[in-house]
Write a protein that holds these residues in place. Sequence first.
Motif, mmCIF file in Angstrom:
data_model
loop_
_atom_site.group_PDB
_atom_site.id
_atom_site.type_symbol
_atom_site.label_atom_id
_atom_site.label_comp_id
_atom_site.label_asym_id
_atom_site.label_seq_id
_atom_site.Cartn_x
_atom_site.Cartn_y
_atom_site.Cartn_z
ATOM 1 N N VAL A 93 -10.971 75.089 -7.417
ATOM 2 C CA VAL A 93 -12.316 74.815 -6.898
ATOM 3 C C VAL A 93 -13.250 75.821 -7.560
ATOM 4 O O VAL A 93 -12.980 77.021 -7.553
ATOM 5 C CB VAL A 93 -12.374 74.955 -5.370
ATOM 6 N N TYR A 94 -14.319 75.303 -8.140
ATOM 7 C CA TYR A 94 -15.273 76.149 -8.850
ATOM 8 C C TYR A 94 -16.529 76.341 -8.004
ATOM 9 O O TYR A 94 -17.079 75.370 -7.464
ATOM 10 C CB TYR A 94 -15.627 75.517 -10.197
ATOM 11 N N TYR A 95 -16.967 77.592 -7.930
ATOM 12 C CA TYR A 95 -18.121 77.958 -7.135
ATOM 13 C C TYR A 95 -19.193 78.594 -8.009
ATOM 14 O O TYR A 95 -18.868 79.421 -8.875
ATOM 15 C CB TYR A 95 -17.741 78.971 -6.058
ATOM 16 N N CYS A 96 -20.439 78.270 -7.768
ATOM 17 C CA CYS A 96 -21.499 79.030 -8.398
ATOM 18 C C CYS A 96 -22.071 79.982 -7.359
ATOM 19 O O CYS A 96 -21.975 79.748 -6.150
ATOM 20 C CB CYS A 96 -22.590 78.132 -8.984
ATOM 21 N N ALA A 97 -22.645 81.066 -7.846
ATOM 22 C CA ALA A 97 -23.140 82.103 -6.964
ATOM 23 C C ALA A 97 -24.330 82.811 -7.586
ATOM 24 O O ALA A 97 -24.477 82.841 -8.809
ATOM 25 C CB ALA A 97 -22.023 83.113 -6.672
ATOM 26 N N VAL A 98 -25.138 83.389 -6.729
ATOM 27 C CA VAL A 98 -26.326 84.133 -7.139
ATOM 28 C C VAL A 98 -26.198 85.570 -6.658
ATOM 29 O O VAL A 98 -25.834 85.814 -5.495
ATOM 30 C CB VAL A 98 -27.592 83.486 -6.533
ATOM 31 N N GLY A 99 -26.506 86.499 -7.539
ATOM 32 C CA GLY A 99 -26.416 87.889 -7.122
ATOM 33 C C GLY A 99 -26.701 88.848 -8.253
ATOM 34 O O GLY A 99 -27.538 88.559 -9.110
ATOM 35 N N ARG A 100 -26.012 89.972 -8.241
ATOM 36 C CA ARG A 100 -26.205 90.992 -9.272
ATOM 37 C C ARG A 100 -25.295 90.715 -10.469
ATOM 38 O O ARG A 100 -24.294 90.029 -10.358
ATOM 39 C CB ARG A 100 -25.899 92.368 -8.680
ATOM 40 N N TRP A 101 -25.643 91.266 -11.566
ATOM 41 C CA TRP A 101 -24.898 91.130 -12.819
ATOM 42 C C TRP A 101 -23.536 91.789 -12.659
ATOM 43 O O TRP A 101 -23.397 93.004 -12.751
ATOM 44 C CB TRP A 101 -25.707 91.785 -13.932
ATOM 45 N N SER A 102 -22.512 91.001 -12.446
ATOM 46 C CA SER A 102 -21.214 91.552 -12.094
ATOM 47 C C SER A 102 -20.135 90.490 -12.201
ATOM 48 O O SER A 102 -20.427 89.290 -12.161
ATOM 49 C CB SER A 102 -21.270 92.073 -10.651
ATOM 50 N N SER A 103 -18.900 90.965 -12.301
ATOM 51 C CA SER A 103 -17.752 90.058 -12.232
ATOM 52 C C SER A 103 -17.087 90.122 -10.861
ATOM 53 O O SER A 103 -16.070 89.469 -10.634
ATOM 54 C CB SER A 103 -16.737 90.409 -13.319
ATOM 55 N N LYS A 104 -17.639 90.911 -9.963
ATOM 56 C CA LYS A 104 -17.070 91.048 -8.629
ATOM 57 C C LYS A 104 -17.699 90.043 -7.678
ATOM 58 O O LYS A 104 -18.926 90.001 -7.535
ATOM 59 C CB LYS A 104 -17.293 92.463 -8.097
ATOM 60 N N TRP A 105 -16.897 89.313 -6.949
ATOM 61 C CA TRP A 105 -17.459 88.302 -6.057
ATOM 62 C C TRP A 105 -18.316 88.947 -4.974
ATOM 63 O O TRP A 105 -19.275 88.345 -4.470
ATOM 64 C CB TRP A 105 -16.368 87.423 -5.454
ATOM 65 N N SER A 106 -17.989 90.193 -4.605
ATOM 66 C CA SER A 106 -18.723 90.880 -3.544
ATOM 67 C C SER A 106 -20.147 91.247 -3.946
ATOM 68 O O SER A 106 -20.959 91.608 -3.093
ATOM 69 C CB SER A 106 -17.964 92.128 -3.101
ATOM 70 N N ASP A 107 -20.460 91.169 -5.231
ATOM 71 C CA ASP A 107 -21.814 91.473 -5.699
ATOM 72 C C ASP A 107 -22.728 90.250 -5.694
ATOM 73 O O ASP A 107 -23.879 90.343 -6.100
ATOM 74 C CB ASP A 107 -21.764 92.059 -7.114
ATOM 75 N N TYR A 108 -22.198 89.123 -5.242
ATOM 76 C CA TYR A 108 -22.975 87.889 -5.193
ATOM 77 C C TYR A 108 -23.291 87.560 -3.740
ATOM 78 O O TYR A 108 -22.422 87.605 -2.874
ATOM 79 C CB TYR A 108 -22.224 86.753 -5.885
ATOM 80 N N ASP A 109 -24.555 87.257 -3.497
ATOM 81 C CA ASP A 109 -25.040 87.112 -2.131
ATOM 82 C C ASP A 109 -25.026 85.679 -1.612
ATOM 83 O O ASP A 109 -24.916 85.461 -0.402
ATOM 84 C CB ASP A 109 -26.479 87.645 -2.046
ATOM 85 N N TYR A 110 -25.179 84.720 -2.504
ATOM 86 C CA TYR A 110 -25.277 83.322 -2.086
ATOM 87 C C TYR A 110 -24.285 82.493 -2.882
ATOM 88 O O TYR A 110 -24.127 82.682 -4.097
ATOM 89 C CB TYR A 110 -26.700 82.795 -2.292
ATOM 90 N N TRP A 111 -23.681 81.547 -2.184
ATOM 91 C CA TRP A 111 -22.603 80.741 -2.768
ATOM 92 C C TRP A 111 -22.795 79.265 -2.472
ATOM 93 O O TRP A 111 -23.307 78.889 -1.405
ATOM 94 C CB TRP A 111 -21.264 81.173 -2.192
ATOM 95 N N GLY A 112 -22.337 78.456 -3.402
ATOM 96 C CA GLY A 112 -22.245 77.033 -3.140
ATOM 97 C C GLY A 112 -20.950 76.721 -2.414
ATOM 98 O O GLY A 112 -20.124 77.621 -2.164
ATOM 99 N N HIS A 113 -20.748 75.454 -2.112
ATOM 100 C CA HIS A 113 -19.550 75.032 -1.381
ATOM 101 C C HIS A 113 -18.388 74.709 -2.309
ATOM 102 O O HIS A 113 -17.268 74.508 -1.836
ATOM 103 C CB HIS A 113 -19.871 73.831 -0.508
ATOM 104 N N GLY A 114 -18.657 74.642 -3.585
ATOM 105 C CA GLY A 114 -17.591 74.433 -4.548
ATOM 106 C C GLY A 114 -17.428 72.989 -4.989
ATOM 107 O O GLY A 114 -17.804 72.056 -4.273
ATOM 108 N N THR A 115 -16.848 72.829 -6.161
ATOM 109 C CA THR A 115 -16.532 71.502 -6.683
ATOM 110 C C THR A 115 -15.132 71.567 -7.299
ATOM 111 O O THR A 115 -14.791 72.525 -7.992
ATOM 112 C CB THR A 115 -17.576 71.034 -7.709
ATOM 113 N N GLN A 116 -14.327 70.555 -7.004
ATOM 114 C CA GLN A 116 -12.932 70.564 -7.433
ATOM 115 C C GLN A 116 -12.815 70.124 -8.893
ATOM 116 O O GLN A 116 -13.366 69.099 -9.291
ATOM 117 C CB GLN A 116 -12.105 69.623 -6.556
ATOM 118 N N VAL A 117 -12.055 70.895 -9.651
ATOM 119 C CA VAL A 117 -11.695 70.520 -11.017
ATOM 120 C C VAL A 117 -10.177 70.435 -11.079
ATOM 121 O O VAL A 117 -9.485 71.395 -10.736
ATOM 122 C CB VAL A 117 -12.209 71.556 -12.039
ATOM 123 N N THR A 118 -9.685 69.291 -11.481
ATOM 124 C CA THR A 118 -8.248 69.084 -11.600
ATOM 125 C C THR A 118 -7.920 68.663 -13.019
ATOM 126 O O THR A 118 -8.458 67.671 -13.510
ATOM 127 C CB THR A 118 -7.755 68.011 -10.618
#
Length: 121
Positions: A93-118
Amino acid sequence: QVQLVESGGGLVQAGGSLTLSCEISERTLGTYAMGWFRQAPGKEREFVAAIGWSAESTFYTDSVKGRFIISRVHAKKMAYLQMNSLKLEDTAVYYCAVGRWSSKWSDYDYWGHGTQVTVSS
């Protein structure tokens, strides 16, 4: 209220391509980076790619370098993840997110619900 909506996921054969889209609904966020993350069954959420506000700065996790391309269009408030030469291990499941320039998920404040890629063999 900030909302992110991903689309474009689906079923694809190995070696194929998909392009994910992320639409951002926001009033005023200032400048922000956007990231794509993914989570496979039984695994932790992992960083895939990020793009800076200027869209000139991008970086990727090693496993997708040379295959995935992240981009954004400010005027449309959209971000994209073009995925080429897909492998079975890209299934998640792929998620997009908005936040600070980072590879850490904890640095992103807003998230989508995700879309499945198989990816199938």
